[in-house]
Structure formats: structure tokens, C-alpha cells
Design a protein around this motif. Structure first.
Motif, mmCIF file in Angstrom:
data_model
loop_
_atom_site.group_PDB
_atom_site.id
_atom_site.type_symbol
_atom_site.label_atom_id
_atom_site.label_comp_id
_atom_site.label_asym_id
_atom_site.label_seq_id
_atom_site.Cartn_x
_atom_site.Cartn_y
_atom_site.Cartn_z
ATOM 1 N N VAL A 101 -16.438 -2.936 -10.620
ATOM 2 C CA VAL A 101 -15.997 -1.967 -11.617
ATOM 3 C C VAL A 101 -14.765 -1.203 -11.126
ATOM 4 N N TRP A 102 -13.963 -0.739 -12.069
ATOM 5 C CA TRP A 102 -12.727 -0.026 -11.739
ATOM 6 C C TRP A 102 -12.957 1.153 -10.809
ATOM 7 N N GLN A 103 -14.123 1.778 -10.887
ATOM 8 C CA GLN A 103 -14.412 2.941 -10.045
ATOM 9 C C GLN A 103 -14.717 2.570 -8.592
ATOM 10 N N CYS A 104 -14.978 1.311 -8.326
ATOM 11 C CA CYS A 104 -15.474 0.885 -7.011
ATOM 12 C C CYS A 104 -14.410 1.081 -5.933
ATOM 13 N N ARG A 105 -14.828 1.590 -4.765
ATOM 14 C CA ARG A 105 -13.886 1.922 -3.694
ATOM 15 C C ARG A 105 -13.987 0.980 -2.490
ATOM 16 N N ARG A 106 -14.652 -0.155 -2.653
ATOM 17 C CA ARG A 106 -14.908 -1.019 -1.494
ATOM 18 C C ARG A 106 -13.636 -1.568 -0.855
ATOM 19 N N THR A 107 -12.533 -1.623 -1.592
ATOM 20 C CA THR A 107 -11.304 -2.191 -1.030
ATOM 21 C C THR A 107 -10.296 -1.119 -0.618
ATOM 22 N N ALA A 108 -10.767 0.100 -0.439
ATOM 23 C CA ALA A 108 -9.850 1.198 -0.070
ATOM 24 C C ALA A 108 -9.149 0.917 1.253
ATOM 25 N N ASP A 109 -9.845 0.305 2.213
ATOM 26 C CA ASP A 109 -9.226 0.022 3.510
ATOM 27 C C ASP A 109 -8.084 -0.985 3.365
ATOM 28 N N LEU A 110 -8.266 -1.995 2.529
ATOM 29 C CA LEU A 110 -7.202 -2.969 2.298
ATOM 30 C C LEU A 110 -5.986 -2.297 1.657
ATOM 31 N N CYS A 111 -6.229 -1.371 0.744
ATOM 32 C CA CYS A 111 -5.120 -0.651 0.108
ATOM 33 C C CYS A 111 -4.399 0.233 1.120
ATOM 34 N N GLU A 112 -5.141 0.837 2.028
ATOM 35 C CA GLU A 112 -4.524 1.639 3.077
ATOM 36 C C GLU A 112 -3.657 0.762 3.979
ATOM 37 N N ALA A 113 -4.121 -0.436 4.277
ATOM 38 C CA ALA A 113 -3.330 -1.372 5.076
ATOM 39 C C ALA A 113 -2.051 -1.761 4.341
ATOM 40 N N ARG A 124 4.732 -1.948 -6.138
ATOM 41 C CA ARG A 124 4.851 -0.900 -7.157
ATOM 42 C C ARG A 124 6.090 -1.108 -8.024
ATOM 43 N N SER A 125 7.202 -1.559 -7.414
ATOM 44 C CA SER A 125 8.428 -1.757 -8.196
ATOM 45 C C SER A 125 8.243 -2.842 -9.252
ATOM 46 N N LYS A 126 7.355 -3.800 -8.968
ATOM 47 C CA LYS A 126 7.135 -4.894 -9.906
ATOM 48 C C LYS A 126 6.033 -4.592 -10.916
ATOM 49 N N THR A 127 4.959 -3.975 -10.438
ATOM 50 C CA THR A 127 3.777 -3.798 -11.291
ATOM 51 C C THR A 127 3.656 -2.405 -11.896
ATOM 52 N N GLY A 128 4.370 -1.422 -11.319
ATOM 53 C CA GLY A 128 4.258 -0.044 -11.781
ATOM 54 C C GLY A 128 3.049 0.684 -11.243
ATOM 55 N N LEU A 129 2.264 0.018 -10.368
ATOM 56 C CA LEU A 129 0.990 0.562 -9.912
ATOM 57 C C LEU A 129 1.052 0.958 -8.444
ATOM 58 N N VAL A 130 0.277 1.968 -8.076
ATOM 59 C CA VAL A 130 0.161 2.369 -6.688
ATOM 60 C C VAL A 130 -0.900 1.511 -6.009
ATOM 61 N N ALA A 131 -0.818 1.397 -4.692
ATOM 62 C CA ALA A 131 -1.799 0.602 -3.940
ATOM 63 C C ALA A 131 -3.116 1.368 -3.882
ATOM 64 N N ASP A 132 -4.027 1.011 -4.760
ATOM 65 C CA ASP A 132 -5.316 1.706 -4.828
ATOM 66 C C ASP A 132 -6.398 0.712 -5.227
ATOM 67 N N ALA A 133 -7.614 0.990 -4.757
ATOM 68 C CA ALA A 133 -8.757 0.118 -5.049
ATOM 69 C C ALA A 133 -9.105 0.082 -6.534
ATOM 70 N N TYR A 134 -8.548 0.981 -7.309
ATOM 71 C CA TYR A 134 -8.733 1.059 -8.754
ATOM 72 C C TYR A 134 -8.384 -0.271 -9.435
#
Length: 491
Positions: A101-113, A124-134
Motif C-alpha cells: 500500500v502507498w502508506q507502507c514504509r518498508r522501502t524507506a532505507d532504499l529511498c535514503e540510499a 526527480r527531474s524526469k518523474t517530478g517525484l521525490v525519493a520516497d517509499a510512497y
């Protein structure tokens, strides 16, 4: 005579179906609760088969209530919880694991990496999105890495990935169509919002095969047809829930803003044909695509809003039901200095802090239930205000009016406090379920029921307008107290 548009509104906590007539009036509603699965702290899952089962039960209920058959339905429109990730076997048609689910935070470490390595800047320049587990990208990678046999099946071209809309369309069409719309694709972190194609560089970087991905269509495109209700019904309008809400609120002008108070809180601004980049923690997304014309939006996503009221009701028993929150909030003149930061799964925009945690502060011996309930409602407005200020700065467009929807927008106290705090007019439509209405309008455009957005805009009706009356010094003091509470929640 095709009398109705059928909308599937598949959300985080429920699956609903609404039949609309041509005027945008809801004729009947079917709804089923969707069970939440919490395997461990910070993880949130759904069973894709239960998503499908509850959605079909809701659809049959709505048709039964209206006395409708498939011959009465001009088209099906679909709107859905975004980012939630489903992966299934193309051969068996079965999911290989629960949906993440979108709320799930299990991949937060990968996003931090990703942030530490700096690759998030290019993404972000391509997708418009920040690196987040969202978002979906890291969820897909997690499934391929952790579900037994998934990587091998993917290499063999056996697996299909989709957000919930893709899963529902696959099921509706008996596996004939693996498609999504541009708004849902724009939430995956694998889709280039400027070229409107899956981005090979990102896919290669994360070793994700194109064979997993659905075909991307305009929001008013033809997505297939279903015979599960008897006669064939075409599927014409698809959009992620918040983009569908923006469309349903008829925010068709550049600078138009809507806010949805649902499980989370989602503020979107129409930026027209320009994809506006944020310097301050907002994301750039596709608002919708009609044929070849694309409309972009700036978005601030708050993870926990109405879910905090559910927690007060179900988690600690302060409320008997959500509706009594307004009466209880009005029973006290203020929160008595209490602030509630509902960072149960971290903080979204504009902070993007996965390590923040929920906080109640300012408690004294005189604190009562009503103070805590009022603080929870005010938290929705504070979080919205944080996003609204940054949205105005990033876009350069002053906001004077916010159109609101979602279940909590029925709360008059919340709407008035939002108007006071943000110094804007808050407009509430007669039909606050504008997410499903937006899907109906898109489907209606697709199947020719409506000729233009102008025709749709003429159908909009307003229920109430809330105007600001709070003194400037009071507003400033409240904001200062909120910011202090947020700093504590972030540790």
C-alpha cells in the motif's frame, strides 16, 4: 437509452461503486470495507483478491439498488488509491504476494540510499517525484528481491505490475488488457512525465523489465470492455483518486486548487500545460490527459488526515463515531494548548521525513477528550496550510479559494478553521464525493456523453462557502505552536 455512468472508486479503506446520471447526480451507491493488513510496524498491505471481490460486490449492490442492468450503463470509469503496487502472474492471473500500500514504509532505507547517492536528483527531474517509499518503484524492486521466484518469473516475462486500476481492468477484461492511465503512471517513479513514456534509464538502473509494465493511455481513453455484468460495457475513464478529484471539482483553470480530506490529505493545483518544479518539497504530477492534451499539477501529499480520527475512534476509543468529532470540537473554545502531529507513518509534504512519529504535546491535567479531538481536526488544517504556503511560493500564483471534498469536508468546524488559518475561502460542493464524480466525467467524455469540460463545469453546484475571520495575531500564534510541535515529532 444508456442512463448511467458506473464508477469504481477503489480507496485505501473501502471499495465503492456509484451510478451517476448525466447531470452528475449519484443514483445509487454500493460499498464494502477493505481490510488492512499490518505485517509489522510501518508496513501496510492489501489482499488484491479482496480488493477485486469487494469492488465487484459494491458494483452489484449499486446496480441492484438502482434496478439497473448492463444495458443501462454507458461506460465504466475507474478511480483508485494511487502508488499501491500489485504484481501478478500473467499465466495464472494470481497475485504473487499482497499489494504493498502507498502508506507502507518498508522501502524507506532504499529511498535514503537513493538520496545519499544523488540519483534521486535525476529521477526527480524526469518523474517530478521525490525519493520516497510512497511511490511504486521501490515497492516493485522489493517484491522482485523478496518474493520467492519473482525475479525469475520477471525475467521470463511472466509477471505484470500495476497500480490498482490496472489490476481491476485486468480482472474486468478477463486478462485481455494490461493498461493504465497517465495519471497513475505518473505516480510510479518509473514514468517520464515530460515525454510521457516509461523511462528506460530508471528501469535499467533498478533492473526492472519493461515486460512488467502496462500500456499507458489518456485519462479519457478506451481501456477495454467487460461482460461480467451481462451485456458488454466499455471502460473509458481512469484516473488516480486525487487527479480524479481535481477533475471532478472542475478545477480546469490554471491556479485552481482543491484539497481532499480523506485517509490522507491531498492538495493539488492545476498548472496547465507547464510542469512546475517545486523547490520546497512538493511533487510535480500529471493532472490528466484528454486525448493528446496534458494538464499538469503541483501536489502536496499528507499521509495521515482522516486516519487520525479513525485512530481516535478505533485505536483508543475517544470517539464513538467520526461524525461526533465536530460536536466535540465545538464544545471547547480551543485545544487548551494541545497539538497533535499525526506522523504515524512519517511525514509527507513538505517535510518527507520517514522517521518522524506521531506526537501529542501540550497535555495538562485539564486536558479533556474534546481538546484532543479538536487538535486532531486542526492537524488536518495545519498540514494543509503547510502545503498551501509552499504551493503559492513555488507556483507564483496567489491562492484565494480552495475547493474541498472527501469525507471530513462534511465537518463544518474543519472547513471554517481551514479558512481562518489559511486566510482563503473554502468552497464545499453539494457532492463531496468528487473523486468518483471525476471518474464519471472522464468516462462520460470518453464515451461521448459529454462534449466538453465547459459542459461539465456548468453542472457544478456549491453547498457552502467558508470565509476567514480569525485575527492575524491569533493565526500567527497558532502556526508557531504547530511548527514547534512538528519539530518535536521530527526529533
Amino acid at each position: 437509452m444508456k442512463r448511467y455512468i458506473m464508477t469504481f472508486d477503489q480507496g485505501t479503506t473501502s471499495s465503492r461503486c456509484i451510478l451517476y446520471d448525466r447531470s452528475g447526480t449519484p443514483i445509487s451507491v454500493g460499498q464494502r470495507e477493505l481490510p488492512q493488513i499490518y505485517p509489522q510496524p510501518g508496513w501496510v498491505e492489501h489482499d488484491p483478491e479482496v480488493i477485486w471481490q469487494t469492488q465487484m460486490e459494491a458494483a452489484r449492490e449499486a446496480m441492484t439498488k438502482a434496478g439497473a442492468t448492463a444495458d443501462d450503463v454507458a461506460a465504466i470509469g475507474i478511480t483508485n488509491q494511487r502508488e499501491t503496487t500489485v504484481v501478478w502472474d500473467r499465466t495464472s492471473g494470481k497475485p504473487i504476494c499482497h499489494a504493498i500500500v502507498w502508506q507502507c514504509r518498508r522501502t524507506a532505507d532504499l529511498c535514503e540510499a537513493m538520496r545519499r547517492s544523488g540519483i534521486d536528483v535525476n529521477i526527480r527531474s524526469k518523474t517530478g517525484l521525490v525519493a520516497d517509499a510512497y511511490f511504486s518503484l521501490t515497492k516493485v524492486r522489493w517484491i522482485l528481491d523478496h518474493v520467492e521466484g519473482a525475479a525469475e518469473l520477471a525475467r521470463a516475462g511472466r509477471l505484470a505490475f500495476g497500480t490498482v486500476d490496472s489490476w481491476l481492468i485486468w480482472k474486468l477484461t478477463g486478462g485481455k488488457r494490461h493498461v493504465t492511465d497517465v495519471t497513475n503512471a505518473s505516480r510510479t517513479m518509473m514514468f517520464n512525465i515530460h515525454t510521457r513514456t516509461w523511462d528506460d534509464d530508471i528501469l535499467n538502473q533498478f533492473n526492472i523489465s519493461r515486460s512488467l509494465l502496462p500500456e499507458v493511455l489518456p485519462s479519457n481513453g478506451f481501456f477495454g470492455e467487460t461482460t461480467l455484468f451481462g451485456s458488454p460495457i466499455p471502460i473509458y475513464g481512469v484516473a488516480g483518486d486525487q487527479q480524479a478529484s481535481l477533475f471532478g471539482q472542475t478545477c480546469y483553470g490554471v491556479g485552481d486548487v482543491k484539497n481532499t480530506y480523506g485517509t490522507g490529505c491531498f492538495l493539488l493545483m492545476n498548472t496547465g500545460s507547464k510542469a512546475v518544479s517545486s523547490r520546497s518539497g512538493l511533487i510535480t504530477t500529471v493532472g490528466w490527459q484528454l486525448d493528446d492534451e496534458v494538464t499538469y499539477a503541483l501536489e502536496g501529499s499528507v499521509f495521515i488526515a482522516g486516519a487520525a480520527i479513525q485512530w481516535l475512534r478505533d485505536g483508543i476509543g475517544i470517539l464513538a463515531n467520526s461524525a461526533e468529532s465536530e460536536t466535540m470540537a465545538r464544545s471547547v473554545s480551543d485545544t487548551g494548548g494541545v497539538y497533535f502531529v499525526p506522523a504515524f507513518t512519517g511525514l509527507g509534504a513538505p517535510y518527507w521525513d520517514p522517521d518522524a512519529r506521531g506526537l501529542l504535546c501540550g497535555l495538562t491535567r485539564g486536558t479533556e477528550r474534546a481538546h484532543i479531538v479538536r487538535a486532531a481536526l486542526e492537524a488536518m488544517a495545519y498540514q494543509t496550510d503547510d502545503v498551501l504556503k509552499i504551493m503559492t511560493a513555488d507556483s507564483g500564483i496567489p491562492v484565494t479559494t480552495v475547493r474541498v471534498d472527501g469525507g471530513a469536508s462534511a465537518n463544518g468546524f474543519l472547513c471554517q478553521f481551514q479558512s481562518d488559518l489559511s486566510s482563503v475561502a473554502v468552497e464545499r460542493p453539494q457532492n463531496i464525493e468528487t473523486t468518483s464524480l471525476g471518474a464519471a466525467y472522464l468516462a462520460g467524455l470518453g464515451c461521448g456523453l459529454y462534449e466538453s469540460r465547459e459542459e461539465i463545469a456548468s453542472l457544478r453546484t456549491c453547498d457552502a462557502v467558508f470565509r476567514p475571520s480569525m485575527p492575524l495575531l491569533t493565526r500567527a500564534a497558532l502556526r508557531e505552536g504547530w511548527q514547534a510541535a512538528v519539530r518535536r515529532a521530527r526529533g
